[in-house]
Structures are given as structure tokens and as C-alpha cells.
Design a protein around this motif. Structure first.
Motif, PDB file in Angstrom:
ATOM      1  N   ALA A 157       0.847  -1.188   0.000  1.00  0.00           N
ATOM      2  CA  ALA A 157       0.000   0.000   0.000  1.00  0.00           C
ATOM      3  C   ALA A 157       0.876   1.229   0.000  1.00  0.00           C
ATOM      4  O   ALA A 157       2.053   1.169   0.279  1.00  0.00           O
ATOM      5  N   VAL A 181      -7.263  -6.134   6.852  1.00  0.00           N
ATOM      6  CA  VAL A 181      -7.589  -5.562   8.157  1.00  0.00           C
ATOM      7  C   VAL A 181      -6.732  -4.332   8.448  1.00  0.00           C
ATOM      8  O   VAL A 181      -7.232  -3.304   8.897  1.00  0.00           O
ATOM      9  N   ALA A 182      -5.441  -4.443   8.155  1.00  0.00           N
ATOM     10  CA  ALA A 182      -4.539  -3.329   8.432  1.00  0.00           C
ATOM     11  C   ALA A 182      -4.845  -2.134   7.537  1.00  0.00           C
ATOM     12  O   ALA A 182      -4.781  -0.993   7.967  1.00  0.00           O
ATOM     13  N   PHE A 183      -5.198  -2.434   6.266  1.00  0.00           N
ATOM     14  CA  PHE A 183      -5.466  -1.341   5.338  1.00  0.00           C
ATOM     15  C   PHE A 183      -6.792  -0.635   5.648  1.00  0.00           C
ATOM     16  O   PHE A 183      -6.887   0.572   5.589  1.00  0.00           O
ATOM     17  N   SER A 208      -4.543 -10.361   2.123  1.00  0.00           N
ATOM     18  CA  SER A 208      -4.540 -10.791   3.522  1.00  0.00           C
ATOM     19  C   SER A 208      -4.267  -9.625   4.456  1.00  0.00           C
ATOM     20  O   SER A 208      -4.415  -9.737   5.654  1.00  0.00           O
ATOM     21  N   LEU A 209      -3.847  -8.504   3.890  1.00  0.00           N
ATOM     22  CA  LEU A 209      -3.533  -7.353   4.729  1.00  0.00           C
ATOM     23  C   LEU A 209      -4.737  -6.448   4.913  1.00  0.00           C
ATOM     24  O   LEU A 209      -4.629  -5.377   5.504  1.00  0.00           O
ATOM     25  N   GLU A 260     -16.654  -7.189   5.094  1.00  0.00           N
ATOM     26  CA  GLU A 260     -16.340  -8.426   5.804  1.00  0.00           C
ATOM     27  C   GLU A 260     -15.175  -8.213   6.779  1.00  0.00           C
ATOM     28  O   GLU A 260     -15.238  -8.580   7.946  1.00  0.00           O
ATOM     29  N   GLN A 261     -14.109  -7.596   6.267  1.00  0.00           N
ATOM     30  CA  GLN A 261     -12.891  -7.448   7.071  1.00  0.00           C
ATOM     31  C   GLN A 261     -13.033  -6.424   8.178  1.00  0.00           C
ATOM     32  O   GLN A 261     -12.371  -6.502   9.191  1.00  0.00           O
ATOM     33  N   ARG A 265      -2.348 -11.166  -3.854  1.00  0.00           N
ATOM     34  CA  ARG A 265      -1.435 -11.579  -2.789  1.00  0.00           C
ATOM     35  C   ARG A 265      -1.369 -10.585  -1.647  1.00  0.00           C
ATOM     36  O   ARG A 265      -0.791 -10.858  -0.610  1.00  0.00           O
ATOM     37  N   PHE A 266      -1.943  -9.411  -1.820  1.00  0.00           N
ATOM     38  CA  PHE A 266      -1.910  -8.455  -0.719  1.00  0.00           C
ATOM     39  C   PHE A 266      -3.229  -8.409   0.044  1.00  0.00           C
ATOM     40  O   PHE A 266      -3.383  -7.633   0.967  1.00  0.00           O
TER      41      PHE A 266
END
Lengths: 475, 207
Positions: free
Chosen positions: B43, B75-77, B72-73, B108-109, B69-70
Motif C-alpha cells: 500500500a 484488516v490493516a489497510f 490478507s492485509l 467483511e474485514q 497476494r496483498f
């Protein structure tokens, strides 16, 4: 190459390939290995025996047999040197010129040669030859009969269809697995949100919940589940972080203002953060300078350093802080970090207490290691004489972040927070087993490097299943 | 000390790779467009200060990588976002189909408590290209937004020539501002209720 060879001018351009000496070693090696008989026979049949002084390195004659074995990376664009040309008999000179023209106008670029498959003639075929060739057979072999060609096409069709079927099946299976995973993910979200987090901690003992963290905590509940599992023994509130953050900032500013160049711990910590942050999940480009979560991570580390003024920064803190930041905000990261590092094993690892807990951990680990993988244990600890703490310490204080991807490190954290310190022993054993082939090295440095760098772990489910299978006494 | 307090608003930009997320942001923040395509890794973020309805705000724009591939991040984003932009390419039907995936992935996240109220701004980008190449008609996109029923706004933009970019981002800023004043979005806060009341972490710690 020492033998010399003359050019047989009766051969057609079609069957000849001309090269010169400056091409790769690979080629000369291959030519060396060519059946000597064929080269000899050519030399004997040569009508221009008087030109035997021409060095074979200048002209190499390759027949079909050679073509089958030689990597075709020859440089066709080079012209033979002028003086070499002068040494040739008139008819050979003509041939040489002809061949050079041919090679220059050849549609085959050097790149194509490299990619070319063995079944394709390196040079254009004559019309006569083309008309009798069979599909899928090298042009230098006799053509197939009609019957054979038909049968081969039929077989080819069957193979193609079977491959297509297999591919469809594979896609279908993958889709089903993905759907199943998605459905399970949704179930897990409900389980964690409606049952586990709502009825904490009684729900943890229910049979439905038992071991569910081994499947991984869904990302959207992970942060909350971790906070709950870590607990808040230190009674930190929301304001704890902002206060610590503010104070740390003040101290830094005061430091800056007074131009205190004397060595002090806080200043040391500042430079230690920088070093660690650079190495924190660099592949994500999230935590390094100018990246989105850089300031967050720095805030957390500065606040923690201010909060734990009694100890200096321990390398590795940045990793676990980053892992938390991927799942919760700064304030909760600070609280979780402070509480987690206050647990007995972590205190021992992070130097806030004596090493008793770490020693007990190492002893228990060695005990199980000897029982489970005795050969490797002997190799590492007797033959290479590695002190167990040399790798256990860096691994534990980094919470596996440099060894595995952030997803896997999160999965480890999921289990650790519910399983306790024994889980780390299980992971270490599974890692030993996974790295076994790479660990039978002969020097300590390489062995330690294998253990403390990327474990190249692809299949986390398999790895965790292996870890779970080790029976470890409680510490 | 004397300057009026600025409200910091976080906006995340999602969408398939190559639809023009980074270009849109660059056009809005720097008024620049580059022909070169460089995939975003992880990001990136840019900030832009602007005034909306008399209020000074700082938009923190989080440009995310469209590649799988990104993801999974997430929640952080997505954490703490006040508005979410989903970009598609009007010349790429698949990227439009993905809009709903991105939207549901985001919801969802973030476990947003009030899914329908969370503001999304859907941007159909690359309208500068040859109209004959367009595969997502405007009315398609509009009816999608209408049928979803949530808080969805739609614009068609061109990051290349700047068409609609500033209008779209003004609307984004307004939506974000409105959402932050409700502040019923509190993904992280549900866990330990007893501890929380007034957090403004990014405000107090930004330097």
C-alpha cells in the motif's frame, strides 16, 4: 580442439552448418564429444585433402548426427576472417561465401536457436523433402506410414482430451476447496463473534471450541481475540498509549533542544528502532520510512520504550509490534505488546527478568528434541556444539516473523496465545523436522543461519499438524 | 497552535490491478498523470489538505495493491477508514464485476456495524479511451449502485485528463466527513468495551 578438418564441398547447404571459433565453450565441448568416426570418415572422403591446415576452430562441419546432440546456440552472423578465406581453394571459397550468405539470410535468430525444439530442422527444408515429411517426426528420420500417422494422431487426440479432462477436474476441485474454505471461514467468524468472544472465558472449555484456534482465527476477529487472550494484567487503559506516546515525544524534543549528545539509553533505543524497522516485514512495504504504517510502528516502539524505561530496547520487539499493528490499532497494539512481553517466558527472553524461564524452556525443548529427532539433535548440539540458546533466543524474541510470512506468523500467534509456551516447543520441533535436510551442514554458522532466516514454509496446515502431533510436557 | 484543528479522514482506494487507482490519486493530489504502469506493492498513501463546507480536513488516501497476494492485509489497510473508493475500468467488464467483491471484502474485514451506512464511492475510470472500447455502460453501473441500496455514490472519471476527478474526491471527502461524525464505525473497539470512550489516536499522535 586440436584436430583439423576440411570442408566437404559436395554437401548441400541444407545439411551444413557453419560456425566460427569464438562461440561458446559449450559448443566446442559438444563437438569434441561427437562420434569421432563420423568426423574421420568425412575427412577421408574429403576431396580437398590439401587444405587440411584449415583449423577446425575456424570451420566446424556438423552433420545431422551432431545436430541431434549439439545445443544450437551458434553464432551464425559472423563472417569468417578475410585471411582465412584466402587460404581456401576456389571451390571451397565459393562454398564458404555461399554458406555465409545462407547464414546471414537465415530466418533463425540466435534466440530462436536456443528455444528450438529438437524436432524442428534448424534450416529451411527443400520442397521435395517437405512433401514426404510426417507430422511430429524429426525431418532427418524416415517418414511414418499413413497407418502409423493416423494411429499417432488418434493417440495424440486421446492424450489431449485426457489432459483437458484432468485440467477441468483440477479446476473444479480447486473451486470446491475454495468454496468450502469460504464457508468454513464464515462459520468461524460466527463462532468467534457469537460464542467465544461473547462468552469469554467459559466458552473456551466447550468441546466445540476446543482447538479451533489451530484452524486460524478469521482476520476480522483476530485482533479482538488476541487482545482477549493476552489479557490486561497491567491494567492499561486507552489513555496509557497516548500518554506514553506524548511523554516519549516530549522527551525526544527536550533531548533535541538541549543537544544532548551524551550517550543515553533512549537515544540508543531510537537508533535500534530504525535498524529493526527496516527489517520488519520488508516485503510488505508497510513499516519502512515513508510507508503507511511507519509512524504507527514508531509511535508504539517509542511509547513502549518510554513505558519500560527500566530495560533498553530488545531487538525483535518491532516484529511482534508490527504483527499486532496488522491486526489492531496503535493503542491496542501498545497494550497487547506490554501485556504479552510481561508474561514470564517473554520477560526472560526480553531481558526484563533473569534467564530462569528461558533455561527451563530450552531444557524442555532439548529433552523433546532428543526424543523426537535424536540424530539431528546430536548433529547440532554435539557435533556442531551449538548452544541451544543461540537460535532459541533470536527465534523467540522475533515471534517467528523473520522466518515465516506474516500470515503464518499470525497463525502461530493464534495458537500460542491459547496453547501457551509449549506451542513454541512444538513449532521448533516441526521446524527442525522441516529443515532437517538443510541442517546437516558442517559448520555452526550455516546451521544457525538456516534456523534464524526464512524457513521457506509453504504448507502451513501440514506444518501445524506436525507441530500439534508432538507431545510436550507443560513448562 | 493557532491554526484551526484539522479533521483527519482516512480513505481507502480498492479495485482490480491496473484500473487506475494510483493514477486517480496522483491526478487528485499532484495534478499529474503518468503513462507508465507500475504496480503498487502493499500500500501507499498520500495526504491532501482541503476544505469542505468550511471545514478544514486532511484526507489520508490509502492506495492499495489490486493484486490478490496483498489481500490478507485487508484488516490493516481498512482499519479506521471513513470512506471507501472502489475503482473499475469502464473498458474492462471484469473489473466492474469485481466491484461487489471488493465492497463485500471490505465490509467483511472491517466488521462494520452498520453496513448500509458506510459510504462507498464507485469510480468508473479511463473514460478518456476510445468510446467503442467501452464495455461497462454508464446505466449498468448506475443500476448496480441503485440496487445495492447502501450508501453508494457513482462517478465516471479520467485520471488521464482529470475529468470529474476533483468533483469525485470532493464528494468522497464529504462522505468521509459525514461518516466520521457518526463514528459508529469502530471495528477495533468492540472487544474491550470497558476501556474505551474517546480515542482519537491518529489525531493525537500524528506529527
Amino acid at each position: 580442439m586440436n584436430s583439423s578438418l576440411s570442408v566437404n564441398s559436395t554437401l548441400t547447404a541444407d545439411e551444413l552448418l557453419l560456425t566460427d571459433k569464438s562461440t561458446s565453450k559449450l559448443r566446442s565441448k559438444s563437438v569434441d564429444s561427437v562420434d569421432n568416426k563420423s568426423l574421420h570418415s568425412k575427412r577421408h572422403s574429403s576431396r580437398v585433402g590439401s587444405h587440411e591446415h584449415i583449423n577446425v576452430d575456424d570451420f566446424v562441419l556438423l552433420d545431422d548426427l551432431v545436430l541431434c546432440n549439439v545445443p544450437l546456440d551458434m553464432d551464425l552472423s559472423r563472417k569468417p576472417a578475410e585471411k582465412d578465406l584466402q587460404q581456401l581453394a576456389p571451390q571451397d571459397r565459393d562454398l564458404s561465401i555461399q554458406l555465409n550468405r545462407l547464414s546471414l539470410s537465415s530466418p533463425l535468430s540466435p534466440d530462436m536457436h536456443r528455444r528450438m525444439d529438437d524436432l524442428v530442422d534448424p534450416l529451411p527444408l527443400s520442397k521435395e523433402k517437405q512433401s514426404v515429411l510426417s507430422v511430429g517426426r524429426p525431418s532427418w528420420l524416415p517418414p511414418k506410414s499413413k497407418e502409423e500417422e493416423r494411429r499417432h494422431m488418434q493417440e495424440f487426440e486421446q492424450i489431449r482430451k485426457a489432459a483437458e479432462r484432468l485440467e477441468r477436474q483440477r479446476r473444479h476441485d480447486a473451486q470446491r476447496v475454495a468454496e468450502k474454505q469460504k464457508a468454513r471461514y464464515k462459520q468461524l467468524v460466527v463462532l468467534w463473534e457469537q460464542k467465544i468472544l461473547r462468552h469469554w472465558p467459559e466458552s473456551l472449555t466447550s468441546s466445540k471450541v476446543k482447538d479451533v484456534w489451530w484452524e486460524g482465527i478469521p482476520a476480522r476477529v483476530r485482533g479482538r481475540a488476541w487482545q482477549r487472550a493476552i489479557g490486561n494484567e497491567l491494567q492499561l487503559g486507552l489513555e496509557s498509549f497516548s500518554k506514553a506516546c506524548e511523554n516519549a515525544r516530549h522527551r525526544l524534543a527536550a533531548d533535541e533542544e538541549q543537544r544532548v549528545y551524551s550517550v543515553n539509553q533512549f537515544r540508543d533505543d531510537e537508533s535500534a528502532f530504525e535498524v529493526d524497522i527496516v527489517a520488519t516485514m520488508p516485503e510488505l512495504k508497510l513499516f519502512q520510512r515513508t510507508c503507511p504504517l511507519h509512524q504507527d510502528l514508531l509511535n508504539v516502539l517509542q511509547s513502549y520504550s518510554y513505558y519500560r524505561f527500566d530495560t533498553s530496547y530488545v531487538p525483535g520487539t518491532s516484529y511482534v509490534a508490527a504483527l499486532f499493528l496488522l491486526n489492531m490499532n496503535q493503542s491496542f497494539t501498545f497494550n497487547s505488546l506490554a501485556n504479552l512481553l510481561d508474561k514470564p517466558l517473554q520477560q526472560s527472553v526480553f531481558g526484563a527478568s533473569d534467564s530462569t524461564m528461558l533455561d527451563v524452556f530450552c531444557q524442555t525443548f532439548l529433552h523433546v528434541f532428543r526424543r523426537e529427532i535424536p540424530q539431528l539433535m546430536l548433529h547440532l548440539h554435539t557435533k556442531l556444539d551449538i548452544d541451544v540458546r543461540e537460535y532459541v533466543h533470536p527465534i523467540l524474541r522475533s515471534f517467528f516473523v523473520p522466518m515465516v510470512s506474516h500470515e503464518i506468523a499470525s497463525r502461530f500467534m493464534d495458537c500460542y496465545l491459547f496453547e501457551g509456551d509449549c506451542f513454541f516447543i512444538q513449532v521448533l520441533l516441526a521446524a527442525m523436522n522441516h529443515l532437517q535436510s538443510r541442517l546437516y551442514v558442517l559448520d555452526t554458522h550455516s546451521a544457525l543461519s538456516v534456523l534464524t532466516n526464512s524457513w521457506q514454509l509453504d504448507d502451513v496446515e501440514k506444518f501445524l499438524a506436525a507441530a500439534k502431533s508432538y507431545v510436550v510436557p507443560t513448562i | 497552535m493557532t491554526s484551526p484543528r484539522r479533521t483527519l479522514l482516512k480513505v481507502v482506494i480498492l479495485g482490480d490491478s491496473g484500473v487506475g487507482k494510483t493514477s486517480l490519486m496522483n491526478q487528485f493530489v499532484n495534478h499529474r498523470f503518468s503513462r507508465e504502469y507500475k504496480a503498487t506493492i502493499g500500500a501507499d498513501f498520500l495526504t491532501k489538505e482541503l476544505e469542505v463546507d468550511g471545514e478544514a480536513i486532511t484526507l489520508q488516501l490509502w492506495d492499495t495493491a489490486g493484486q490478490e497476494r496483498f489481500q490478507s492485509l485487508g484488516v490493516a489497510f481498512y482499519r479506521g477508514a471513513d470512506c471507501c473508493i472502489v475503482v473499475y475500468d469502464v473498458n474492462n467488464a471484469k473489473s466492474f464485476e469485481s466491484v461487489e467483491n471488493w465492497r463485500s471484502e471490505f465490509l467483511e474485514q472491517t466488521s462494520s456495524l452498520n453496513n448500509n451506512a458506510f459510504p462507498f464511492v464507485i469510480l468508473g475510470n479511463q473514460i478518456d479511451k476510445d468510446p467503442s472500447k467501452r464495455t461497462v455502460p454508464l446505466n449498468h453501473a448506475l443500476s448496480y449502485c441503485k440496487n445495492q441500496g447502501g450508501n453508494l455514490t457513482h462517478f465516471e472519471t479520467s485520471a488521464k485528463d482529470g475529468t470529474n476527478v476533483s468533483i469525485a474526491f470532493e464528494s468522497i471527502a464529504r462522505s468521509a466527513l459525514e461518516n466520521s461524525s457518526h463514528e459508529d464505525y469502530a471495528s477495533d473497539l468492540t472487544g474491550s468495551i470497558s476501556l474505551l470512550n474517546n480515542t482519537n489516536e491518529s489525531g493525537s499522535c500524528a506529527c
